[in-house]
Write a protein that holds these residues in place. Structure first.
Motif, PDB file in Angstrom:
ATOM      1  N   PHE A  13      -9.000 -19.104  26.743  1.00 35.20           N
ATOM      2  CA  PHE A  13      -7.893 -18.868  27.731  1.00 35.20           C
ATOM      3  C   PHE A  13      -7.719 -17.363  28.013  1.00 35.20           C
ATOM      4  N   VAL A  14      -7.676 -17.008  29.049  1.00 35.04           N
ATOM      5  CA  VAL A  14      -7.180 -15.530  29.345  1.00 35.04           C
ATOM      6  C   VAL A  14      -6.146 -15.541  30.617  1.00 35.04           C
ATOM      7  N   SER A  15      -4.832 -14.843  30.133  1.00 34.56           N
ATOM      8  CA  SER A  15      -3.896 -14.723  31.336  1.00 34.56           C
ATOM      9  C   SER A  15      -3.529 -13.270  31.032  1.00 34.56           C
ATOM     10  N   THR A  16      -3.381 -12.344  32.231  1.00 32.69           N
ATOM     11  CA  THR A  16      -3.114 -11.123  31.721  1.00 32.69           C
ATOM     12  C   THR A  16      -1.780 -10.911  31.805  1.00 32.69           C
ATOM     13  N   ASP A  17      -0.888 -12.036  32.317  1.00 27.67           N
ATOM     14  CA  ASP A  17       0.539 -12.132  32.110  1.00 27.67           C
ATOM     15  C   ASP A  17       0.996 -13.551  31.605  1.00 27.67           C
ATOM     16  N   TYR A  18       1.615 -13.792  30.580  1.00 31.17           N
ATOM     17  CA  TYR A  18       1.564 -15.224  29.955  1.00 31.17           C
ATOM     18  C   TYR A  18       2.946 -15.384  29.531  1.00 31.17           C
ATOM     19  N   PHE A  19       3.743 -16.423  30.050  1.00 30.53           N
ATOM     20  CA  PHE A  19       4.893 -16.690  29.516  1.00 30.53           C
ATOM     21  C   PHE A  19       5.117 -18.131  29.849  1.00 30.53           C
ATOM     22  N   PRO A  20       4.665 -18.959  28.603  1.00 31.10           N
ATOM     23  CA  PRO A  20       4.635 -20.298  28.591  1.00 31.10           C
ATOM     24  C   PRO A  20       6.034 -20.779  28.297  1.00 31.10           C
ATOM     25  N   LEU A  21       6.218 -22.295  28.987  1.00 31.85           N
ATOM     26  CA  LEU A  21       7.383 -22.835  28.945  1.00 31.85           C
ATOM     27  C   LEU A  21       8.370 -22.909  27.403  1.00 31.85           C
ATOM     28  N   LEU A  22       7.182 -23.195  26.491  1.00 34.30           N
ATOM     29  CA  LEU A  22       7.787 -22.945  25.167  1.00 34.30           C
ATOM     30  C   LEU A  22       7.380 -21.529  24.500  1.00 34.30           C
ATOM     31  N   PRO A  23       8.246 -20.558  24.175  1.00 38.51           N
ATOM     32  CA  PRO A  23       9.593 -20.862  23.817  1.00 38.51           C
ATOM     33  C   PRO A  23      10.538 -20.560  24.951  1.00 38.51           C
ATOM     34  N   TRP A  24       9.875 -19.847  26.081  1.00 38.12           N
ATOM     35  CA  TRP A  24      10.777 -18.974  27.199  1.00 38.12           C
ATOM     36  C   TRP A  24      11.741 -19.910  27.670  1.00 38.12           C
ATOM     37  N   ALA A  25      11.284 -21.327  28.237  1.00 36.39           N
ATOM     38  CA  ALA A  25      12.232 -22.114  28.953  1.00 36.39           C
ATOM     39  C   ALA A  25      13.460 -22.339  28.239  1.00 36.39           C
ATOM     40  N   PHE A  26      13.736 -22.137  26.723  1.00 37.99           N
ATOM     41  CA  PHE A  26      15.084 -22.085  26.200  1.00 37.99           C
ATOM     42  C   PHE A  26      15.789 -20.940  26.264  1.00 37.99           C
ATOM     43  N   VAL A  27      14.827 -19.703  26.798  1.00 39.08           N
ATOM     44  CA  VAL A  27      15.818 -18.410  27.046  1.00 39.08           C
ATOM     45  C   VAL A  27      16.453 -18.798  28.259  1.00 39.08           C
ATOM     46  N   PHE A  28      15.852 -19.374  29.245  1.00 41.15           N
ATOM     47  CA  PHE A  28      16.154 -19.812  30.669  1.00 41.15           C
ATOM     48  C   PHE A  28      17.438 -20.511  30.354  1.00 41.15           C
ATOM     49  N   LEU A  29      17.404 -21.677  29.774  1.00 42.97           N
ATOM     50  CA  LEU A  29      18.299 -22.910  29.592  1.00 42.97           C
ATOM     51  C   LEU A  29      19.618 -21.862  28.886  1.00 42.97           C
ATOM     52  N   LEU A  30      19.370 -21.016  28.004  1.00 42.10           N
ATOM     53  CA  LEU A  30      20.664 -20.279  27.356  1.00 42.10           C
ATOM     54  C   LEU A  30      21.364 -19.828  28.368  1.00 42.10           C
TER      55      LEU A  30
END
Length: 234
Positions: free
Chosen positions: A161-178
């Motif tokens: 897997f390669v993605s030059t910009d990568y922000f998966p739901l875990l853990p970042w969805a919790f930052v959004f929820l906060l």
């Protein structure tokens, strides 16, 4: 946010996060295409700061969800833009499969669908759940390899897997929820008065146009980098 409801300090903080992102991406282009040393882009200072200002951007998007007329429409608009980014970057062989805009679009849609449920919970539940989710999934999920394909949206990735910009739901969805929890307090005027009256017009202007800047900044930076490469005779 509606114009009459805008809090300039929130826009300014978003503008600061966007400007830092633009600088970070420009340093990447210089290193990747113009022969600049890679330590300009990847070093002990910028590596953690990258996640700090990206986290700020995600958190503020959660805050702004409290001021949106329709988070579902807002999310669908962001999802369309994210799909364009994926198509263009795949064509350029710089694949972005689940970058920050993909993350935000999914979070906006999910929050738009589930907002009444979150708002019925006791006020302490969301911040406790969010902090626990950030800490636990940040260690247990983010970047952990797996042999099961197509889990990259959640944070598990296969070896290829390669993605030059990568922000998966875990853990970042919790930052959004906060951010959604903090936004409720901000909207009801519970913070000090200076938070609502502070003026930072130039940064706020950047923050108000963050989506346009996000969509256009990389083509502009890439073009500028190619001009530099040409002038250097490379």
């Amino acid at each position: 946010m509606a114009a009459k409801q805008r809090i300039q300090l929130i826009d300014a903080l978003r503008g600061l996060a966007v400007l830092l992102m633009v600088i970070h991406h420009f340093l990447y282009d210089l290193a990747a295409f113009a022969g600049a040393p890679w330590w300009l882009f990847s070093n002990p200072i910028f590596n953690p700061l990258h996640f700090v200002f990206a986290g700020l951007f995600i958190f503020l998007s959660g805050v702004s969800s409290n001021f949106s007329r329709s988070n579902i429409k807002r999310g669908l608009k962001a999802l369309l833009c994210a799909a364009v980014i994926t198509a263009v970057t795949v064509w350029m062989d710089m694949d972005v499969w689940f970058g920050v805009l993909h993350l935000l679009s999914v979070c906006m849609i999910l929050y738009g669908l589930s907002r009444p449920l979150w708002e019925k919970l006791p006020s302490w539940v969301v911040p406790v759940l969010s902090v626990a989710g950030i800490v636990l999934t940040g260690h247990m999920v983010y970047g952990v390899p797996t042999e099961i394909p197509y889990l990259w949206m959640f944070g598990w990735t296969t070896a290829d897997f390669v993605s030059t910009d990568y922000f998966p739901l875990l853990p970042w969805a919790f930052v959004f929820l906060l951010g959604t929890w903090a936004g409720r307090y901000i909207k009801t005027g519970r913070l000090p008065q200076w938070f609502y009256t502070a003026k930072v017009p130039r940064l706020a202007a950047v923050g108000r146009h963050s989506l346009v800047i996000y969509m256009l900044h990389q083509p502009v930076l890439y073009g500028l980098t190619m001009v530099i490469v040409y002038l250097m005779g490379r």
